[in-house]
Design a protein around this motif. Structure first.
Motif, PDB file in Angstrom:
ATOM      1  N   ARG A 848      33.296  10.472  35.306  1.00  0.00           N
ATOM      2  CA  ARG A 848      31.998   9.678  36.483  1.00  0.00           C
ATOM      3  C   ARG A 848      31.407  10.180  37.048  1.00  0.00           C
ATOM      4  O   ARG A 848      31.055  11.709  36.916  1.00  0.00           O
ATOM      5  CB  ARG A 848      32.031   8.329  36.634  1.00  0.00           C
ATOM      6  CG  ARG A 848      33.372   8.421  38.407  1.00  0.00           C
ATOM      7  CD  ARG A 848      33.981   7.429  38.919  1.00  0.00           C
ATOM      8  NE  ARG A 848      34.378   6.569  38.354  1.00  0.00           N
ATOM      9  CZ  ARG A 848      35.062   6.497  37.914  1.00  0.00           C
ATOM     10  NH1 ARG A 848      36.331   7.777  38.087  1.00  0.00           N
ATOM     11  NH2 ARG A 848      36.611   6.093  36.830  1.00  0.00           N
ATOM     12  N   TYR A 849      29.925  10.086  36.832  1.00  0.00           N
ATOM     13  CA  TYR A 849      28.762  10.917  37.395  1.00  0.00           C
ATOM     14  C   TYR A 849      28.201   9.882  38.371  1.00  0.00           C
ATOM     15  O   TYR A 849      27.662   8.753  38.680  1.00  0.00           O
ATOM     16  CB  TYR A 849      28.104  11.754  36.692  1.00  0.00           C
ATOM     17  CG  TYR A 849      26.406  11.656  37.074  1.00  0.00           C
ATOM     18  CD1 TYR A 849      26.315  13.396  37.965  1.00  0.00           C
ATOM     19  CD2 TYR A 849      25.170  11.138  37.672  1.00  0.00           C
ATOM     20  CE1 TYR A 849      25.471  13.816  38.062  1.00  0.00           C
ATOM     21  CE2 TYR A 849      23.977  12.030  38.323  1.00  0.00           C
ATOM     22  CZ  TYR A 849      24.261  12.908  38.485  1.00  0.00           C
ATOM     23  OH  TYR A 849      23.246  14.105  39.001  1.00  0.00           O
ATOM     24  N   VAL A 850      28.155  10.629  39.903  1.00  0.00           N
ATOM     25  CA  VAL A 850      27.317   9.844  40.884  1.00  0.00           C
ATOM     26  C   VAL A 850      26.278  10.635  41.434  1.00  0.00           C
ATOM     27  O   VAL A 850      26.188  11.974  42.169  1.00  0.00           O
ATOM     28  CB  VAL A 850      28.914   9.583  42.162  1.00  0.00           C
ATOM     29  CG1 VAL A 850      27.698   9.501  43.276  1.00  0.00           C
ATOM     30  CG2 VAL A 850      29.779   9.484  41.760  1.00  0.00           C
ATOM     31  N   MET A 857      12.736   3.201  51.751  1.00  0.00           N
ATOM     32  CA  MET A 857      13.645   3.254  53.181  1.00  0.00           C
ATOM     33  C   MET A 857      14.514   2.161  52.588  1.00  0.00           C
ATOM     34  O   MET A 857      15.475   1.330  53.003  1.00  0.00           O
ATOM     35  CB  MET A 857      12.829   2.214  54.587  1.00  0.00           C
ATOM     36  CG  MET A 857      12.255   2.951  55.281  1.00  0.00           C
ATOM     37  SD  MET A 857      12.576   4.733  55.401  1.00  0.00           S
ATOM     38  CE  MET A 857      14.113   3.987  57.126  1.00  0.00           C
ATOM     39  N   SER A 858      14.787   2.805  50.818  1.00  0.00           N
ATOM     40  CA  SER A 858      16.172   2.734  50.420  1.00  0.00           C
ATOM     41  C   SER A 858      16.766   3.396  49.879  1.00  0.00           C
ATOM     42  O   SER A 858      16.495   4.352  49.574  1.00  0.00           O
ATOM     43  CB  SER A 858      15.428   1.595  48.958  1.00  0.00           C
ATOM     44  OG  SER A 858      14.773   0.417  49.760  1.00  0.00           O
ATOM     45  N   THR A 859      18.255   3.418  50.144  1.00  0.00           N
ATOM     46  CA  THR A 859      18.564   4.624  49.647  1.00  0.00           C
ATOM     47  C   THR A 859      20.125   3.946  47.875  1.00  0.00           C
ATOM     48  O   THR A 859      19.973   2.917  48.135  1.00  0.00           O
ATOM     49  CB  THR A 859      20.257   4.641  50.914  1.00  0.00           C
ATOM     50  OG1 THR A 859      19.487   5.560  51.912  1.00  0.00           O
ATOM     51  CG2 THR A 859      21.163   6.409  49.667  1.00  0.00           C
ATOM     52  N   TYR A 860      19.282   4.848  46.800  1.00  0.00           N
ATOM     53  CA  TYR A 860      20.046   4.204  46.349  1.00  0.00           C
ATOM     54  C   TYR A 860      21.386   5.075  45.809  1.00  0.00           C
ATOM     55  O   TYR A 860      21.479   6.279  45.106  1.00  0.00           O
ATOM     56  CB  TYR A 860      19.440   4.152  45.085  1.00  0.00           C
ATOM     57  CG  TYR A 860      18.330   3.134  44.711  1.00  0.00           C
ATOM     58  CD1 TYR A 860      18.350   1.830  44.604  1.00  0.00           C
ATOM     59  CD2 TYR A 860      16.694   3.434  45.583  1.00  0.00           C
ATOM     60  CE1 TYR A 860      17.334   0.476  44.988  1.00  0.00           C
ATOM     61  CE2 TYR A 860      16.073   2.341  45.917  1.00  0.00           C
ATOM     62  CZ  TYR A 860      15.745   0.704  45.548  1.00  0.00           C
ATOM     63  OH  TYR A 860      15.168   1.075  45.561  1.00  0.00           O
ATOM     64  N   VAL A 861      22.781   4.593  45.358  1.00  0.00           N
ATOM     65  CA  VAL A 861      23.807   4.737  45.039  1.00  0.00           C
ATOM     66  C   VAL A 861      24.099   4.656  43.483  1.00  0.00           C
ATOM     67  O   VAL A 861      24.626   3.507  43.417  1.00  0.00           O
ATOM     68  CB  VAL A 861      24.639   5.359  45.506  1.00  0.00           C
ATOM     69  CG1 VAL A 861      25.737   6.289  45.347  1.00  0.00           C
ATOM     70  CG2 VAL A 861      24.487   6.032  47.535  1.00  0.00           C
ATOM     71  N   SER A 862      23.626   5.842  42.685  1.00  0.00           N
ATOM     72  CA  SER A 862      24.231   5.530  41.351  1.00  0.00           C
ATOM     73  C   SER A 862      25.492   5.775  41.051  1.00  0.00           C
ATOM     74  O   SER A 862      25.757   7.282  41.005  1.00  0.00           O
ATOM     75  CB  SER A 862      23.089   5.446  40.236  1.00  0.00           C
ATOM     76  OG  SER A 862      22.715   4.870  40.924  1.00  0.00           O
ATOM     77  N   GLN A 863      26.339   5.290  40.102  1.00  0.00           N
ATOM     78  CA  GLN A 863      27.751   5.542  38.895  1.00  0.00           C
ATOM     79  C   GLN A 863      27.685   5.456  37.897  1.00  0.00           C
ATOM     80  O   GLN A 863      27.928   4.241  37.911  1.00  0.00           O
ATOM     81  CB  GLN A 863      28.772   5.070  39.913  1.00  0.00           C
ATOM     82  CG  GLN A 863      30.010   5.705  39.562  1.00  0.00           C
ATOM     83  CD  GLN A 863      31.065   5.199  40.273  1.00  0.00           C
ATOM     84  OE1 GLN A 863      31.859   5.326  41.023  1.00  0.00           O
ATOM     85  NE2 GLN A 863      32.108   4.131  39.416  1.00  0.00           N
ATOM     86  N   TYR A 864      27.748   6.266  37.011  1.00  0.00           N
ATOM     87  CA  TYR A 864      27.744   6.274  35.601  1.00  0.00           C
ATOM     88  C   TYR A 864      29.500   6.233  34.931  1.00  0.00           C
ATOM     89  O   TYR A 864      29.648   7.832  35.077  1.00  0.00           O
ATOM     90  CB  TYR A 864      26.551   7.481  35.458  1.00  0.00           C
ATOM     91  CG  TYR A 864      25.122   6.750  35.581  1.00  0.00           C
ATOM     92  CD1 TYR A 864      24.427   6.433  35.466  1.00  0.00           C
ATOM     93  CD2 TYR A 864      24.531   7.345  36.975  1.00  0.00           C
ATOM     94  CE1 TYR A 864      23.154   5.960  35.878  1.00  0.00           C
ATOM     95  CE2 TYR A 864      23.419   7.767  37.474  1.00  0.00           C
ATOM     96  CZ  TYR A 864      23.045   6.940  37.492  1.00  0.00           C
ATOM     97  OH  TYR A 864      21.443   6.503  37.406  1.00  0.00           O
ATOM     98  N   GLU A 865      29.464   5.913  33.997  1.00  0.00           N
ATOM     99  CA  GLU A 865      30.767   5.669  33.508  1.00  0.00           C
ATOM    100  C   GLU A 865      30.314   7.303  32.313  1.00  0.00           C
ATOM    101  O   GLU A 865      29.301   6.987  31.323  1.00  0.00           O
ATOM    102  CB  GLU A 865      30.953   5.272  33.040  1.00  0.00           C
ATOM    103  CG  GLU A 865      31.740   3.456  33.725  1.00  0.00           C
ATOM    104  CD  GLU A 865      32.832   4.563  34.791  1.00  0.00           C
ATOM    105  OE1 GLU A 865      33.790   5.422  34.024  1.00  0.00           O
ATOM    106  OE2 GLU A 865      32.175   4.321  35.448  1.00  0.00           O
ATOM    107  N   LEU A 866      31.175   8.609  32.079  1.00  0.00           N
ATOM    108  CA  LEU A 866      30.863   9.058  31.215  1.00  0.00           C
ATOM    109  C   LEU A 866      31.106   9.146  29.646  1.00  0.00           C
ATOM    110  O   LEU A 866      32.448   8.313  29.750  1.00  0.00           O
ATOM    111  CB  LEU A 866      30.779  10.629  31.581  1.00  0.00           C
ATOM    112  CG  LEU A 866      30.520  10.914  32.844  1.00  0.00           C
ATOM    113  CD1 LEU A 866      30.336  12.406  33.884  1.00  0.00           C
ATOM    114  CD2 LEU A 866      28.544  10.335  32.997  1.00  0.00           C
TER     115      LEU A 866
END
Length: 880
Positions: A848-850, A857-866
């Motif tokens: 996965r990739y993060v 004023m937003s925080t986005y954390v994204s995780q992707y299946e590789l």
């Protein structure tokens, strides 16, 4: 008597002289008896001095005269395609026939060192052979090594920090902005040079100066006038992978053609190769949708790492030049299925309140079909210009998403299925004519376009809006737009000064209909209430004149002042309420551009502008529209939306072709203003668009620098870029206005070197730091830092074998897994007319990739299946 004696003496001397000449004749043929082209030389035995020679004719015959002494003569036959043959004969006239052995005689190698970069006026010429290496298959690979030229990951080309405006092959623009079709398919070995046209004016009859830049490919003579057909086939695992390509190209003086088919499921999508970088033709409105579904964002890694795809694309491009007229036809189509799987966490910081945290696990499937067809005719003469382009586009795209969401505002999980239909159709025609008579210039432009976007979003279930559970929510939005623009202009050249006046009329007709319906748990249909519907005609009519004033002095000082002035009438006709409002405005949008060249290599550029606009369809509808499963939006104001933006930039540009040194430093400032203040208010996890009737302002500051230097030593190119941006603005969240500040710092270094013929390595480094702050908001003010390193190593054991290793490392300080590394390998072997390639992706089998981003004023954390570790074997071969 004396005269007779003298004549007799001369006659005897001539006879003796003729007698002393030895004449050798004969034929030279091969073993089959076929005549051979060769050279026959005569020389005295024991010396290297040539005393006579002759060449064979088409029948293989020769006749040579020997003027020398000695008892014997050496007769020698030589030729490029024959083995040298020697025969010794007596010094007397004779017939000597030769039967020779044919063979290929290799010439000794001659090395010619070309100048890497040459400048002539505003044209810069790069010698491709100097920069090309064994790993460079296409001309795009070579462009990445050229000083002053940068190629983005999407294939976009920039020169000294500025994107190019035109791309030519042998000074013909066949592709109309889709130049990736050429740069990613034309082989580097077929291109002799790459030319950069600075200050490029694409219309010869236009006297106005231009600061645009164009690229032109000069092909080698052996690549012209012939058909080349290349193919590729590949198969691999895991999962079962396939790859197929077929390209056909032909480049002649008055005819050009490129056709290609590409298909794969190995992560290489079609949209980048068919992307249009310039030349949009008529003013076709935005082809996107105001409706959307939840899906993973776009991470900062190659798409082949995280997208499961099934892609088929076709591109057919033909140019025919008849006298001075270029006729062009382009057809592009691609069909794709894209599967993305990932997890996202968004934190929306709220004034004096606990942040809203939403976590989603998303499975997304997108099915896309896109077709575009263009027909154009263009004549570009010194005093006349004509261009007409007809363009049609159609797409029928669908997106499906399964999302499982949790929130700190809800105790239970929410499983939501989303389905979005996005069909689209447009047709446009752009006509442009110009005539230059002495110092006078006349021009007519007429553009017209129409597009239709009937979109539909379905949400199942929808129990998060209220206490009542709805089994289905269905949002339909239909947008139809028609735009027509007529320009007619008159220009006058007065030495160094020129002026141009362009009366114009523009008509933009836009219709929006929408309704939000549903079905309850008993499958009972719930019709749309009036507050959930829209039926709006939003039209804009403009009439006015553009004024252009230009001054040039010795090609050193150039100043251009543009003052568009027009009267605008906007009609807002709400057919649901029966109300209709007209707005009338005078608009003046001046712009100033000036540049001064201190030397042919160094210049300063100044730009200033002010633009004001009124009205926007997306700010006019009053019924609710469910833009996504968590965003329900409407406009509550009855005022006309107005905005303005003003600013400028100052840049220093240096380009030295001899030293192969280029740099650009640019600073800019922009101030924007809006009369209405829009924002979001969050209820549960649903964001509802709100506004306050008060103006809002924003100031943006930017500083950017880039440089590149190429050294002949080790054929090395070094690049550097750095920048800073700052924004001071306001946010409207939870019905409260807040001062918002953001800053971003970034820097990058690139290095490409070939220390010897056996090794090439490339290193790219980038670093960024992002900050955002609102005084009364809890959290969200700690900096976000990231940096990435990409290292590519090519090893060439011999001319046929190439080995590549690629390592990509990334760091995010806000991610749960801060350190991520990926690796790939490739082995390429050329055998006769084929090229075998074994590609191994994701050697470390990263799962996965993060990534982390900041925005408003937003925080986005994204995780992707590789995609897993995979092997793909491909073979390239020529069919013609």
């Amino acid at each position: 008597m004396k005269n007779r004696i003298a004549f007799l003496i001369l006659l005897i001397m001539g006879a003796l002289s003729a007698y002393s000449q030895t004449i050798i004749t004969g034929t030279v043929k091969n073993k089959k008896g076929e005549p051979i082209l060769a050279t026959v030389t005569l020389q005295r035995l024991g010396t290297n001095t040539i005393a006579g020679f002759a060449s064979t004719d088409d029948a293989g015959k020769y006749k040579a005269v020997y003027k020398g002494s000695g008892d014997s003569i050496l007769v020698v036959v030589r030729g490029l395609m024959v083995e040298q043959t020697t025969r010794c004969i007596p010094n007397c006239s004779a017939m000597v026939n030769f039967t020779v052995v044919e063979k290929v005689n290799k010439l000794k190698e001659v090395s010619v060192t070309a100048s890497p970069v040459r400048r002539k006026g505003d044209t810069l010429t790069y010698a491709v052979g100097v920069f090309a290496g064994q790993s460079d298959r296409t001309i795009e690979d070579v462009m990445k090594k050229l000083p002053g030229i940068e190629v983005s990951s999407s294939g976009g080309i920039s020169y000294n920090g500025k994107e190019i405006s035109n791309f030519y092959i042998e000074d013909l623009d066949m592709l109309g902005g889709r130049y990736n079709v050429a740069t990613r398919n034309i082989e580097a070995k077929d291109v002799a040079s790459i030319q950069v046209y600075e200050n490029h004016q694409p219309i010869k009859a236009n006297p106005m100066f231009s600061d645009q830049t164009a690229i032109n490919l000069r092909l080698k003579d052996n690549a012209k006038g012939i058909w080349t057909v290349n193919a590729l086939a590949g198969i691999g695992y895991e999962p079962v992978l396939w790859n197929a390509e077929l390209t056909a190209m032909h480049f002649a003086r008055n005819r050009q053609h490129i056709s290609m088919y590409k298909g794969n499921n190995s992560g290489h999508t079609a949209d980048e190769e068919l992307r249009k970088h310039y030349d949009t033709g008529a003013a076709i409105a935005f082809t996107g949708s105001i409706l959307s579904v939840t899906q993973p964002g776009t991470p900062n890694v190659a798409r082949k790492r995280y997208i499961d795809n099934r892609t088929n694309s076709i591109s057919v491009n033909q140019l025919l030049k008849v006298k001075e007229t270029e006729l062009t036809a382009n057809i592009n189509y691609y069909n794709e299925r894209l599967d993305k799987e990932g997890y996202s966490s968004s934190v929306q910081y709220l004034p004096d309140d606990t942040p809203l945290v939403i976590e989603e696990t998303v499975n997304n499937v997108s099915k896309e079909n896109n077709l575009s067809m263009e027909l154009s005719a263009r004549s570009n003469k010194d005093r006349e210009f004509f261009s007409n382009k007809l363009e049609a586009k159609a797409s029928w795209n669908r997106t499906y998403t399964d999302a499982l969401s949790t929130s700190n505002r809800r105790t239970e999980n929410s499983a939501v299925f989303q389905h979005l239909d996005r069909p689209y159709f447009s047709v446009a025609n752009a006509l442009n004519m110009m005539k230059r008579i002495n110092n006078h210039v006349f021009r007519i432009r007429f553009n017209v376009d129409y597009n239709d976007c009937p979109h539909r979003l379905c949400i199942t279930p929808a129990y998060y809006f209220s206490g009542d559970s709805l089994e289905v929510l269905s949002q339909e939005v239909v947008q139809r737009n028609m735009n027509a623009t007529l320009h007619t202009s008159y220009g006058l050249n007065l030495g160094d000064f020129s002026l141009n006046y362009t009366p114009r009329f523009n008509m933009n007709l836009r219709k929006l209909t929408s309704e939000l319906t549903g079905r309850d748990g008993n499958n009972m249909f719930l019709p749309a209430a009036d507050s959930m519907r829209n039926n709006l005609w939003y039209n804009n009519y403009q009439i006015g004149v553009d004024q252009d004033y230009t001054y040039k002095k010795y090609d050193r000082l150039r100043i251009k002042l543009t003052i568009p002035t027009y009267f605008s009438v906007i009609t807002n006709n709400n057919r649901l309420s029966g109300s209709s409002v007209n707005y009338k405005q005078w608009i003046v949008n001046p712009a100033l551009t000036a540049d001064y060249s201190f030397t042919p290599s160094f210049k300063v550029v100044l730009n200033g502008y002010y633009r004001k606009s009124y009205g926007n369809m997306n700010d006019a509808y009053t019924g609710y529209i469910l833009q996504s499963y968590r965003n329900l939006l409407r406009n509550m104001g009855d005022r006309l939306f107005a905005s303005s933006v003003g600013g400028g930039h100052l840049s220093l540009e240096y380009r030295d072709a001899i030293r192969m040194l280029f740099f650009n430093v640019t600073g800019s400032y922009q101030h924007s203003w809006k009369n209405l203040f829009y924002g979001y208010s969050y209820e549960n996890i649903v964001g509802i668009k709100t506004f306050v009737d008060q103006p809002t302002r924003a100031d943006t500051y930017r500083l950017y620098a880039s440089a590149s230097k190429t050294f002949r030593f080790w054929r090395t190119k070094v690049g550097f870029s750095a920048g800073f941006s700052k924004s001071d603005s306001e946010l409207f969240i939870q019905n409260k206005a807040e001062a918002y500040n953001s800053k971003k710092y970034f820097a990058g270094i690139s290095f490409n070197t070939t220390p010897c013929r056996y090794v090439n390595w490339v290193y790219d480094f980038s670093w960024s730091r992002t900050e955002q702050k609102v005084e009364s908001t809890l959290g969200g003010d700690s900096p976000l830092r990231s940096h990435s390193h990409e290292f590519k190593l090519w090893i060439f054991p011999n001319e046929a074998l190439s080995i590549n290793f690629n390592v990509d490392y990334q760091y995010y300080n806000k991610a749960g897994n801060r350190n991520m590394a990926f690796a790939d390998a490739l082995v390429r072997y050329k055998y006769k007319q084929t090229e075998w390639e074994l590609e191994c992706n994701n050697l470390f089998n990263a799962k996965r990739y993060v990534s982390t981003t900041y925005s408003a004023m937003s925080t986005y954390v994204s995780q992707y299946e590789l995609r897993p570790l995979s092997l793909l074997l491909k073979v390239r071969f020529k069919l013609k």
